[in-house]
Design a protein around this motif. Sequence first.
Motif, PDB file in Angstrom:
ATOM      1  N   VAL A 128       0.892  -1.393  -0.088  1.00 43.41           N
ATOM      2  CA  VAL A 128       0.070   0.045   0.011  1.00 43.41           C
ATOM      3  C   VAL A 128       0.830   1.094  -0.087  1.00 43.41           C
ATOM      4  N   LEU A 156      -4.671   0.949  -6.106  1.00 45.50           N
ATOM      5  CA  LEU A 156      -5.068   0.999  -4.661  1.00 45.50           C
ATOM      6  C   LEU A 156      -6.416   0.857  -4.495  1.00 45.50           C
ATOM      7  N   ILE A 201      -5.395   1.666   4.173  1.00 44.44           N
ATOM      8  CA  ILE A 201      -5.616   1.677   2.613  1.00 44.44           C
ATOM      9  C   ILE A 201      -6.770   2.760   2.640  1.00 44.44           C
TER      10      ILE A 201
END
Length: 89
Positions: free
Chosen positions: A11, A47, A66
């Motif tokens: 991430v 993402l 995230i």
Amino acid sequence: MQEDSLFHLLVLSLGNAALMGLGFVPEPETGRVEKNLDLASHNIDLLSMLQLKTKGNLTPDEAHLIESVLYDLRLKFCDSKRKPDEFGA
């Protein structure tokens, strides 16, 4: 290395690549800051896809990471598109 550490690393790596495209982080090879909104958008999309595909399978810390990285990147991306001369290089 633990799985959660690898997830955090993934991430943060994608987030850093997006920041590079937004002109907030220098290129590692050249040390120059260059804005590339296509690169930033691509990494933000990656993402987002990762968040969608892992929904329900993340620890609370992973989900928060995230979510917060995406929130920050999306704000920076919108600001960069609205005020292209005030952000980045």
